[in-house]
Design an enzyme around this catalytic site. Sequence first.
Site, PDB file in Angstrom:
ATOM      1  N   HIS A   1       1.264  -1.520  -0.289  1.00  0.00           N
ATOM      2  CA  HIS A   1      -0.474  -0.554   0.015  1.00  0.00           C
ATOM      3  C   HIS A   1       0.936   1.273   0.007  1.00  0.00           C
ATOM      4  O   HIS A   1       1.672   1.329   0.858  1.00  0.00           O
ATOM      5  CB  HIS A   1      -0.680   0.285   1.393  1.00  0.00           C
TER       6      HIS A   1
ATOM      7  N   ASP B   1      -7.488   4.833   4.186  1.00  0.00           N
ATOM      8  CA  ASP B   1      -7.211   4.388   2.690  1.00  0.00           C
ATOM      9  C   ASP B   1      -7.991   2.791   2.969  1.00  0.00           C
ATOM     10  O   ASP B   1      -9.292   2.301   1.347  1.00  0.00           O
ATOM     11  CB  ASP B   1      -6.291   4.970   2.856  1.00  0.00           C
TER      12      ASP B   1
END
Length: 416
Positions: free
Chosen positions: A223, A376
Amino acid sequence: MAAALRSAGVLLRDRLLYGGSRACQPRRCQSGAATAAAATETAQRARSPKPQAQPGNRKPRTGILMLNMGGPETVEEVQDFLQRLFLDQDLMTLPVQDKLGPFIAKRRTPKIQEQYRRIGGGSPIKMWTSKQGEGMVKLLDELSPHTAPHKYYIGFRYVHPLTEEAIEEMERDGLERAVAFTQYPQYSCSTTGSSLNAIYRYYNEVGRKPTMKWSTIDRWPTHPLLIQCFADHILKELDHFPPEKRREVVILFSAHSLPMSVVNRGDPYPQEVGATVQRVMDKLGYSNPYRLVWQSKVGPMPWLGPQTDEAIKGLCKRGRKNILLVPIAFTSDHIETLYELDIEYSQVLASECGLENIRRAESLNGNPLFSKALADLVHSHLQSKERCSTQLTLSCPLCVNPTCRETKSFFTSQQL
């Protein structure tokens, strides 16, 4: 039985410690008073209050279960922690495990208690997970109002709050959606797999279907915000090395090792850890020499290598005496960072080897950017309508645990 005990004693000696601050000071630069103060602060942080209820007592709509192994908050909790660990057949299999596990836990308790005393009396992983969860749900309520209110829950495998206790609380709260969110960025059957199996077993044992719709974030090794966090912490720590030495500092990315018997069954953990390392070094522009090394090997059988301590010794013999340790598979401080990396390696081993400078990059802990990364991840997951990653649907080619198949079926059959 005696042979089994001798075998288990060898296989499980010394370092099988799972639990979750500060970067280490250069060798011999931290005073005894500073060490004691740091230990006291760690103990105070470890005894943090339970997570707060949703602000305004609003009924939560979406729950995020933050999965981890956990760590004892006090030395009195160490034996129960070890007993649950040694009884977990997803983590290890032992002869007559129901008897041998408690025996080993009792025998190991005094030594492990002393190690926790050395880091302040307990693990701070629950405190850090709570802070990360608070930051995550605050951001999620802004990012995704249509799935709000969001509430985080902590589900540990070996200490309270246990995964099963967290699920019961989630059921009582009457959630619509539940996200099982592993706090291990890189998937392994022995960590994330064990936690997901615990969710399946809970519903199987109580004999009822969940009232909420489950999905899982089962891995997130590359990520972008996770990579940025690691890169930022490395750059910050490199600044503490003498300017003339900075470019020659060897970065050792240290992750918990795995037995080769597990790796050879097809566990994806080594590849996913390697993917994280490559993305971080790409972000850093490959500014320094680096290696991926593995810590916490147990017993004489083959494990992933090279081992972190052996790598440090080997580098020192070859004249590389400026080293930066980076815990790449841990996002919060716990026994393996605070004791193994900070004390065993950065103090004791560094002195024995004659290192010039050794430091440890700070864990992600309370970094606001890390809370943003968590938010997120959940936001993107909720938007995707995915039940799990494609990788989770694939069993290890040589899997020997039938529960894994049932767990995969549990998540893939959810109707979102």
